[in-house]
Design an enzyme around this catalytic site. Structure first.
Site, PDB file in Angstrom:
ATOM      1  CE  LYS A   1      -4.444  -2.142   2.175  1.00 46.91           C
ATOM      2  NZ  LYS A   1      -3.820  -3.775   1.769  1.00 46.91           N
TER       3      LYS A   1
HETATM    4  C1  LIG Z   1      -4.780  -4.611   1.278  1.00 43.71           C
HETATM    5  C2  LIG Z   1      -3.922  -6.201   1.158  1.00 43.71           C
HETATM    6  C3  LIG Z   1      -3.926  -6.535   0.343  1.00 43.71           C
HETATM    7  C4  LIG Z   1      -5.225  -6.937  -1.517  1.00 43.71           C
HETATM    8  O1  LIG Z   1      -4.995  -5.442  -2.036  1.00 43.71           O
HETATM    9  P1  LIG Z   1      -6.318  -5.161  -2.530  1.00 43.71           P
HETATM   10  O2  LIG Z   1      -6.158  -3.641  -3.538  1.00 43.71           O
HETATM   11  O3  LIG Z   1      -7.442  -5.203  -2.032  1.00 43.71           O
HETATM   12  O4  LIG Z   1      -7.185  -6.191  -3.647  1.00 43.71           O
HETATM   13  C5  LIG Z   1      -3.041  -7.523  -0.314  1.00 43.71           C
HETATM   14  N1  LIG Z   1      -2.568  -8.152   0.650  1.00 43.71           N
HETATM   15  C6  LIG Z   1      -2.070  -7.010   1.614  1.00 43.71           C
HETATM   16  C7  LIG Z   1      -0.493  -7.097   2.796  1.00 43.71           C
HETATM   17  C8  LIG Z   1      -2.727  -6.121   1.473  1.00 43.71           C
HETATM   18  O5  LIG Z   1      -2.591  -5.192   2.841  1.00 43.71           O
END
Ligand SMILES: *Cc1c(COP(=O)(O)O)cnc(C)c1O
Length: 482
Positions: free
Chosen positions: A108
């Site tokens: 993120k």
């Molecule tokens: C947020 C997240 C996801 C999922 O990503 P999306 O864009 O919501 O599908 C997968 N793995 C981790 C570690 C995350 O923090």
């Protein structure tokens, strides 16, 4: 480049407005009205920050190019320790795109390190001078990534609400130790749904908006439905294909498959945008944990959220309403009327079914699969014992699913979090006892695997805790008004 709502309420909107508003006025999501085309030959030799400038710039056409060049250079240089878009070979034909070398050790960061700059500049572009107060409900990763992105920014305040006892010790300390005068962190006495429902109520409360308006404050959200969070994620699909071609993993122009651990469908959707821009993407494999609502949908065309919610070892994928899917539905069906009616069915009845043509268009680009905690744990052990590759609980789900969806193309698994963010689960998967404390577990994990914990996580033990307040869900409103 202009944007419109997936539900047809508005069109001809600038990128600045889409980013500053977040959600369209008809509750739809902003989508680009066309797909800019990539210049693969010109882009293939670019550094990560330069490539980010090109990709983001092709969508954010109302932003000053000099600003974008500076913002992408500042974001994807030092903050990612020179490892932005780092691809690691796991074994022949199988690669891990490690997206956790940013400041908070989860993917993120790619969006949330850039998005605050895009928001500030977007406000300038629109001549808006109010203070933006960002409210975030988080199950862990988003909260810290948003805090790290927005801390210390002029004209922005951020409050994060996380479930008390609902995060790992590491995740809690990442948030509770956050520095900056413009940040607040609250533990909510309840689970993630209680925090999320409380925050959603505040967003929908006209009295709160009016009271804040008088003080020159407007509320905003940092969650993944904002276009400003999606667009930075397109970059690493390009970067990966260029690096794999360089390594000779496939011939130039040949496709690459990607398997993505999925929750809100943002990360994988970015791969679809890359494909529509002209990148030779083969299959996009949507990997889910036990909350496999997307697996069922991609197989059958019926999205049914009326099912039990499972708390799993991959908590960032524990989602039953996958918001960004709405954007895909618009792009493959081309119909705002259909999207609006499916979304209405989802909110009123908890399910909807798309037509055969729409399903076929989805299946043309997407494959899918799911794995439960036990299969994920076995995958962590197998990848480590057979390939010497250590991965976290979310990435493990994708490795498991990727195995069943291999074609002749190289397969890239998006590795979304550092294994040291979930040290107890990873240790147990390797067959070791996990000490109670996350920090002791981190040390044990290093001793067992020889992999070093990221300094951003191991140093948390020594940082002063700034936020200890626990509030009732009903007190979220008051906290948002402070
Ligand atoms: C947020 C997240 C996801 C999922 O990503 P999306 O864009 O919501 O599908 C997968 N793995 C981790 C570690 C995350 O923090």
């Amino acid at each position: 480049m202009e944007y419109q709502s997936t539900r047809g309420g508005v069109s001809g909107v600038s990128a600045s407005e889409a980013i500053v508003r977040g959600l369209a006025p008809d509750s739809g999501l902003y989508v680009p009205q066309s797909f800019p085309q990539a210049d693969l030959q010109a882009w293939k030799g670019l550094s990560y920050p330069q490539l980010a400038d090109k990709v983001v710039g092709s969508f954010l056409t109302d932003y000053d190019p000099a600003f974008l060049a500076q913002a992408t250079a500042a974001t994807y240089g030092d903050a990612f320790a020179g490892k932005a878009g780092h691809v690691e070979k796991v074994r022949d034909g199988l690669y891990a795109l490690e997206l956790w070398h940013g400041p908070t050790c989860a993917f993120k960061d790619y969006a949330l390190q850039l998005m605050p700059k895009l928001l500030l500049q977007g406000k300038k572009n629109l001549n808006r001078t109010e203070t933006t107060r960002i409210l975030v409900a988080t199950s862990g990763d988003t909260g810290k990534a948003a805090l790290a992105g927005y801390a210390g920014l002029e004209g922005i305040e951020i409050s994060v609400f996380y479930p008390n006892a609902g995060t790992s010790e590491i995740q809690r300390l990442q948030m509770a130790t956050q520095q900056g005068d413009n940040v607040h962190v609250y533990a909510v006495d309840g689970n993630f749904d209680d925090a999320q429902t409380g925050v959603k109520k505040v967003f929908a409360d006209a009295d709160v908006a009016a009271a804040l308006e008088k003080r020159g404050i407007r509320l905003s959200s940092a969650n993944s439905i904002n276009w400003g969070r999606l667009v930075p994620q397109i970059v690493y699909y390009f970067y990966t294909c260029f690096r794999l071609a360089e390594k000779g993993a496939m011939a130039w122009g040949e496709p690459v498959d990607f398997c993505v651990p999925t929750g809100n469908f943002g990360d994988i959707l970015a791969g679809y945008y890359a494909k529509r821009m002209g990148l030779p993407v083969g299959r996009l494999v949507c990997a889910s944990n036990e909350n496999n609502v997307l697996t069922d949908f991609i197989r059958t065309g019926t999205y049914d959220a009326r099912r039990e919610f499972h708390k799993t070892a991959s908590p960032s994928m524990d989602i039953l309403i996958s918001s960004n899917l709405e954007r895909l539905l618009y792009h493959v069906s081309g119909s705002t009327e259909k999207v609006a009616s499916w979304m209405k069915d989802l909110s009123t009845q908890g399910h909807y079914t798309v037509d055969a043509q729409t399903l076929a268009a989805i299946q043309e680009s997407f494959a899918c699969g799911c794995a439960d905690d036990e299969q994920g744990a076995k995958e962590i052990r197998d990848r480590f014992e057979q390939d010497g590759y250590l991965c976290d609980t979310h990435t493990a789900v994708a490795f498991r699913v990727a195995e069943d969806c291999r074609s002749t193309a190289p397969m890239v698994v998006l590795s979304t979090a550092s294994p040291f963010k979930f040290p107890r689960d990873v240790l147990r998967a390797l067959g070791a006892e996990a000490p109670e404390s996350d920090f002791d577990s981190m040390q044990a994990l290093t001793a067992k695997t020889g992999c070093a914990a990221p300094a951003a996580l191991s140093s948390l033990r020594d940082l002063p805790v700034r936020f200890t307040e626990v509030i009732a869900p009903a007190a979220i409103r008051e906290a948002a008004l402070r």
